[in-house]
Design a protein around this motif. Structure first.
Motif, short mmCIF file in Angstrom:
data_model
loop_
_atom_site.label_atom_id
_atom_site.label_comp_id
_atom_site.label_asym_id
_atom_site.label_seq_id
_atom_site.Cartn_x
_atom_site.Cartn_y
_atom_site.Cartn_z
N ALA A 120 87.47 50.34 -61.27
CA ALA A 120 86.46 49.32 -61.56
C ALA A 120 85.08 49.94 -61.69
O ALA A 120 84.09 49.36 -61.27
N GLY A 121 85.00 51.14 -62.25
CA GLY A 121 83.72 51.79 -62.44
C GLY A 121 83.14 52.43 -61.19
O GLY A 121 81.99 52.86 -61.19
N MET A 122 83.91 52.49 -60.12
CA MET A 122 83.44 53.07 -58.86
C MET A 122 84.29 54.28 -58.52
O MET A 122 85.51 54.18 -58.47
N ALA A 123 83.62 55.41 -58.29
CA ALA A 123 84.33 56.60 -57.82
C ALA A 123 84.73 56.33 -56.37
O ALA A 123 83.88 56.07 -55.53
N LEU A 124 86.01 56.35 -56.08
CA LEU A 124 86.51 55.85 -54.80
C LEU A 124 86.06 56.66 -53.59
O LEU A 124 85.62 56.09 -52.59
N VAL A 125 86.14 57.99 -53.65
CA VAL A 125 85.81 58.80 -52.47
C VAL A 125 84.32 58.68 -52.13
O VAL A 125 83.98 58.37 -50.98
N PRO A 126 83.40 58.91 -53.08
CA PRO A 126 81.99 58.73 -52.73
C PRO A 126 81.65 57.29 -52.33
O PRO A 126 80.80 57.06 -51.46
N SER A 127 82.33 56.32 -52.92
CA SER A 127 82.08 54.92 -52.59
C SER A 127 82.48 54.60 -51.16
O SER A 127 81.76 53.93 -50.42
N ILE A 128 83.64 55.09 -50.74
CA ILE A 128 84.10 54.85 -49.36
C ILE A 128 83.17 55.57 -48.38
O ILE A 128 82.78 55.00 -47.35
N MET B 109 84.17 38.79 -67.89
CA MET B 109 84.35 37.95 -66.73
C MET B 109 85.29 38.62 -65.72
O MET B 109 85.00 38.67 -64.54
N LEU B 110 86.40 39.14 -66.18
CA LEU B 110 87.35 39.77 -65.29
C LEU B 110 86.82 41.07 -64.70
O LEU B 110 87.22 41.47 -63.60
N GLY B 111 85.89 41.74 -65.40
CA GLY B 111 85.29 42.96 -64.88
C GLY B 111 84.53 42.72 -63.59
O GLY B 111 84.61 43.50 -62.64
N TRP B 112 83.78 41.62 -63.53
CA TRP B 112 83.05 41.27 -62.31
C TRP B 112 84.01 40.96 -61.17
O TRP B 112 83.80 41.39 -60.03
N LEU B 113 85.05 40.22 -61.47
CA LEU B 113 86.03 39.87 -60.45
C LEU B 113 86.72 41.12 -59.91
O LEU B 113 86.88 41.28 -58.70
N TRP B 114 87.08 42.02 -60.79
CA TRP B 114 87.71 43.26 -60.40
C TRP B 114 86.77 44.09 -59.52
O TRP B 114 87.18 44.67 -58.52
#
Length: 84
Positions: A56-64, A1-6
């Motif tokens: 949260a499972g997202m690579a920050l630089v490619p995500s941004i 549950m907290l994973g989705w919120l994060w």
């Protein structure tokens, strides 16, 4: 549950950063930021891979970068204005 919120929180921050970097308004406020962040993360990681710091499972630089691309494309299609 907290994973989705994060994931939603990190997606919202990524979407807000993309809007700030491009100086474009994202429609629908916080929900638009979350959607732009999550979809942008998917686009960025699909095109650029998963490298750099991750949250949260997202690579920050490619995500941004993916979110910036998404915001620019959506603003070009819908003719959104720059922030004042």
């Amino acid at each position: 549950m907290l994973g989705w919120l994060w994931s939603l929180i990190v997606g919202g921050v990524i979407g807000a950063l993309a809007g700030a970097l491009t100086s474009r308004d994202i429609p629908a406020g916080i929900f638009g930021n979350i959607i732009a962040g999550l979809v942008g993360a998917w686009i960025g990681q699909s095109l650029l891979g998963s490298w750099g710091p991750s949250l949260a499972g997202m690579a920050l630089v490619p995500s941004i970068l993916g979110a910036v691309i998404l915001v620019l494309i959506v603003s070009a299609i819908f003719g959104m204005r720059k922030k004042h």
